[in-house]
Design a protein around this motif. Structure first.
Motif, PDB file in Angstrom:
ATOM      1  N   ASN A 111       9.239 -31.746 -78.305  1.00 10.76           N
ATOM      2  CA  ASN A 111       9.404 -32.273 -79.654  1.00 10.76           C
ATOM      3  C   ASN A 111      10.833 -32.700 -79.935  1.00 10.76           C
ATOM      4  OD1 ASN A 111       6.704 -31.786 -80.563  1.00 10.76           O
ATOM      5  ND2 ASN A 111       7.229 -29.611 -80.397  1.00 10.76           N
ATOM      6  N   GLN A 112      11.720 -32.128 -79.165  1.00  7.28           N
ATOM      7  CA  GLN A 112      13.135 -32.438 -79.356  1.00  7.28           C
ATOM      8  C   GLN A 112      13.871 -32.149 -78.052  1.00  7.28           C
ATOM      9  OE1 GLN A 112      16.046 -31.448 -82.891  1.00  7.28           O
ATOM     10  NE2 GLN A 112      15.507 -29.613 -81.746  1.00  7.28           N
ATOM     11  N   ALA A 169      19.597 -32.101 -77.864  1.00  5.78           N
ATOM     12  CA  ALA A 169      20.251 -31.708 -79.110  1.00  5.78           C
ATOM     13  C   ALA A 169      21.747 -31.630 -78.859  1.00  5.78           C
ATOM     14  CB  ALA A 169      19.717 -30.344 -79.571  1.00  5.78           C
ATOM     15  N   GLY A 176      19.317 -28.840 -82.697  1.00  8.93           N
ATOM     16  CA  GLY A 176      19.259 -30.190 -83.258  1.00  8.93           C
ATOM     17  C   GLY A 176      20.666 -30.692 -83.483  1.00  8.93           C
ATOM     18  N   SER A 210      20.949 -30.894 -89.209  1.00  5.27           N
ATOM     19  CA  SER A 210      19.604 -30.319 -89.283  1.00  5.27           C
ATOM     20  C   SER A 210      19.628 -28.792 -89.311  1.00  5.27           C
ATOM     21  CB  SER A 210      18.767 -30.797 -88.088  1.00  5.27           C
ATOM     22  OG  SER A 210      19.239 -30.206 -86.902  1.00  5.27           O
ATOM     23  N   ASP A 257      14.108 -23.212 -78.185  1.00  8.50           N
ATOM     24  CA  ASP A 257      13.120 -23.467 -79.226  1.00  8.50           C
ATOM     25  C   ASP A 257      13.193 -22.319 -80.239  1.00  8.50           C
ATOM     26  OD1 ASP A 257      11.008 -24.595 -80.553  1.00  8.50           O
ATOM     27  OD2 ASP A 257       9.663 -24.633 -78.801  1.00  8.50           O
TER      28      ASP A 257
END
Ligand SMILES: [Zn+2]
Ligand SMILES: [Zn+2]
Lengths: 307, 545
Positions: free
Chosen positions: B17-18, B21, B35, B39, B503
């Motif tokens: 999903n990301q 970062a 992030g 964020s 995460d």
């Protein structure tokens, strides 16, 4: 064999440096190694055995016989010991040799896929042990099938070839006993003893340590021990040839012999199945009488009696 | 409640999903979020830490197959062919001839007290010495006044000097497997089988397993792992005697212990009933940094040792098939018992017949006792082919492939043990990936050095020591290799919900690198410097030399 302590022992009790006979019992899982060991442990009288096995779980020892149970060792009231091998056979064995008990014989149950010949090598490296025999137990019902299994066939054949003596077990369950026996005889050079529920005589496995007395037998009906003594020197080649020629029938031999080519020295003969060891043992003292004990099938006795 | 936000040149998260970062927020030893700084602001007050601003952060590496012996061996001099890093960060240069080995040992010997104590060395590997083997005379040049024992890198073979042979009573008359003889029939100085080796150890007064697994060894292992960016590692075969368990408990109780350690219980060391009870008892002592949960079954030997169990047509050079350590019947029995008890079982299989037997054992265990998400894992599975990977997939199994082998023994496999075709396809990461078998890659330290970036480099480049490429089609991308040393490996240990990616909620376990593995040339992957690690929010800087 009897257990009369007054009979002369090959291993003299005062000689503490005498190595302990070391036997390896090989064969596949399910061949009947544990049944055989069970019989030996619980049937042993007078002889202090130490048996090293893979798993207590498979053992079936009468609770009354257990004198002490401590982790990986069971002490039996008849003086025998039973230890689990755990991770390292060598370590377990060396620990056993450090124990204060005087042991008469050490027996190792090889794992189902081990090469028992390699385990017997231990006795060649450890001076406190004397290599006795490699006995491989074979399941009459499935050995031929296993011998051609692509995953374990070569392992089975290695075991058969490593054997000094083969015990063809569960013979009562074989569909065609003669066929199995013939097949087995073609695979390995070791003599074959048939058995049901591992009922082979203890002397076959643990040797003939009583010398000088003629036995009336008394083992399982197919076996007899036969004791022989003479005073003159004997021809080495002739005697060994006799044992070799009949080695498919003579299953065990033990003796102190005066050979004509070294008449002043005692020669020790030790034979288990197809394997004969002859070693020099120092000068004769007192009467130079040769003594030889054989264990074999009935037919052999007739042959020897004629000699 | 203290929150620290770390900035970095780039963070590779393994979270789809990301995936990338620039900042990661850590609170209570866990990841609060990753992030941009923007964020992360919504989490409230934080302290910004820019010390990693020039570094690249990845999830802490997970070594799914190593042995804590790696920490113990460093008490003794290293005499291997390849360069190797010790727990304190010093680099030992590889020794390129037997003469260099002898000279190194002579120098070391002069530093030892003159008390007849044993000189033990490790890591020796003669395969690149043009067929010359080490002999008694070589080690007698080191000393005849003390026992000298040199352990080979495969841990299966050793050399010793004359005092050891004399004390062990090994002579030309010793007709025992594993006592190598020269052309005159005299012992050459090399011992290959357990029995012979054990006698030499005893003669030299060496208690190897105790020496290699005490408290110091446990710390050494954690440190050498940390240097390589590893935050979670297995000790993948241990009988777990009380002394070892005590050493593990004591070391891992310290917050300075830089590793999550997972010992795997050696299933064959006791009956399954006793083993299951013991493991359940041990699991009660589990902590953040120590987990008793894995079980290991060793089936066959090794390919380079010619003791792996091979399917037809067997060894390329015609050597007879290898040996079972634990045979097919026993594998069934042990696997079923631990499977039923709910454990995950790791099965060592080098040869393809061993893999076949293990796969079929899992198949039977599942038919007898259906169970979901068991993740039984083939360890090494070096020769597994596409068909075997398809079966693994169907059964819900994982694989942990030994890609370091491609570099260290690939040339030998190509020329001698496996031949070209099977050497090309060994450690088939590409096949595992295509067929969807969850997989990790490993080092099997101390057999080869611990270093997941090197292991990933092997999976990506598949280069042997002499520079031959083995199996173009089995290469995987750098991204996939990085997955295999983080989340992929965590999955094979059932830790993927807890660690393995960056995460929210996961442990703040990071590998902190000098460079970006996705930006450097794939062939340079192994050369990226490792600054250190973070474990549960604590920073462990690697010593630099
Ligand atoms: Zn392994
Ligand atoms: Zn390993």
């Amino acid at each position: 064999m009897g257990n009369d302590a007054r009979r002369p022992h090959l291993r003299s009790p005062e000689d503490v440096t005498t190595p302990i006979p070391f036997t390896v019992i090989g064969g596949f899982l399910g061949a009947g190694k544990t049944t055989l060991l069970n019989r030996l442990l619980t049937g042993a009288t007078g002889r202090k055995l130490a048996v090293l096995i893979n798993d207590f779980g498979a053992l079936d020892i009468d609770g009354e016989l257990v004198a002490a149970h401590g982790g990986d060792t069971i002490a039996l009231s008849n003086g025998c010991l039973c230890c689990t091998i755990g991770d390292s056979l060598v370590e377990t064995l060396l620990t056993l040799l450090e124990r204060p008990e005087q042991l008469d014989h050490i027996v190792v149950e090889a794992s189902g896929v081990a090469d028992p010949g390699r385990i017997a090598d231990l006795a060649m490296l450890e001076p406190r042990l004397a290599r006795d025999g490699v006995i491989v137990v074979v399941d009459s019902g499935d050995v031929q099938q296993r011998a051609v299994d692509r995953r374990v066939g070569d392992t089975v054949m290695r075991q058969l070839k490593a054997a000094d003596l083969l015990v063809l077990n569960k013979i009562d369950l074989a569909r065609d006993p003669t066929a199995v026996r013939t097949w087995l005889a073609g695979q390995a050079t070791a003599p074959i003893v048939e058995a049901q529920y591992g009922d082979v005589p203890a002397a076959l496995l643990f040797g003939l340590d009583q010398l000088g007395t003629t036995h009336p037998g008394g083992e399982a009906e197919n076996f007899r021990s036969w004791s022989y003594r003479w005073s003159g020197p004997v021809d080495r080649a002739a005697l060994l040839a006799m044992l070799t020629e009949t080695s498919t029938d003579v299953l065990r031999a033990k003796g102190i012999v005066r050979f004509s080519d070294s008449a002043d020295r005692r020669s020790i003969i030790h034979m288990v199945g197809r394997r004969i060891d002859v070693s020099e043992d120092g000068p004769w003292r007192g009467d130079a009488e040769s003594r030889l004990v054989l264990l074999g099938a009935r037919s052999v006795l007739h042959f020897l009696e004629r000699e | 409640m203290n929150t620290v936000v770390y900035s970095a040149r780039r963070i590779l998260t393994m979270n789809p999903n990301q995936p990338f970062a620039t900042h990661v927020a850590v609170r209570d030893g866990r990841i609060l979020g990753a992030g941009s700084i923007e964020s992360l602001k919504g989490w409230g007050r934080f302290e910004l830490d820019d010390r990693f601003a020039g570094k690249v952060i990845l999830p802490g590496f997970v070594e799914g197959h190593s042995h804590a012996y790696e920490g113990g061996v460093w008490k003794f001099p290293y005499v291997g062919y390849f360069d190797r890093t010790s727990p304190d960060g010093t680099r030992s240069s590889g020794l390129k001839s037997i003469d260099e080995v002898v000279a190194t040992l002579q120098a070391y010997e002069r530093t030892m007290p003159r008390d007849g104590s044993t000189l033990l060395a490790w890591g020796f590997d003669p395969i690149y010495f043009g067929g010359r083997r080490m002999d008694l005379a070589d080690l007698d040049e080191v000393s005849t006044a003390r026992p000298v024992v040199v352990l080979h890198s495969n841990l299966h073979v050793l050399n010793a000097n004359t005092p050891v042979f004399a004390k062990a009573g090994i002579t030309r008359h010793t007709n025992v497997h594993g006592v190598v003889k020269d052309e005159r029939g005299e012992p050459s100085g090399e011992l290959q089988e357990n029995t012979a080796k054990f006698m030499a150890y005893r003669a030299a007064g060496v208690e190897l397993s105790t020496l290699l697994s005490d408290g110091a060894a446990t710390w050494g292992f954690a440190k050498v792992a940390q240097l390589a960016g590893v935050t979670t590692a297995t000790d993948l075969h241990n009988t777990l005697p009380e002394s070892t368990v005590a050493a593990y408990l004591e070391a891992s109780a310290s917050v300075d212990f830089p590793l999550r350690l997972l010992p795997a219980f050696a299933a064959f060391s006791m009956s399954p009933d006793d083993g299951i009870a013991r493991l359940r008892e041990l699991a009660k002592k589990n902590s953040e940094r120590l987990r008793f949960q894995l079980v290991k079954i060793i089936t066959d030997g090794s390919i380079q040792g010619l003791s792996a169990r091979m399917r037809w047509p067997g060894y390329y050079d015609g050597t007879l098939n290898g040996v079972w350590n634990v045979g097919p019947d026993e594998i069934d029995r042990l696997l079923l018992a631990y499977h039923r008890a709910g454990f995950q079982v790791h099965i060592h299989t080098n040869g393809d017949q061993a893999s076949e037997v293990a796969i079929e054992a899992v198949e039977r265990a599942l038919a007898t006792a259906p169970r979901w998400d068991h993740r039984h894992t083939l360890q090494h599975a070096q020769m597994a082919d596409a068909g075997q990977f398809r079966r693994m997939k169907a059964l819900g199994m994982c694989a942990n492939l030994f890609t370091n082998h491609l570099f260290y023994w690939g040339d030998v496999h190509y020329a001698k043990t496996l031949g070209p075709e099977r050497a090309e396809r060994m450690n088939a990461c590409g096949t595992a990936l295509h067929l969807g078998v969850p997989f990790a890659i490993h080092c099997d330290a101390p057999v080869t050095p611990i270093g997941p970036l090197f292991t990933a480099w092997c999976a990506v480049n598949r280069l042997t020591a002499t520079g031959r490429t083995l199996g173009e089609a089995e290469k995987i991308s750098v991204a996939h290799a990085l997955h295999a040393i983080t989340l992929g490996a965590a999955y094979t240990l059932k830790l993927d919900e807890e660690l393995g990616s960056i995460d929210v909620g996961k442990r703040a376990d990071f590998a902190i690198l000098d460079d970006d593995p996705l930006a450097v040339a794939p062939v340079k992957l192994k050369d990226i410097g490792i600054w250190g690690t973070m474990l549960g929010g604590r920073i462990f800087e690697a010593p630099r030399t």
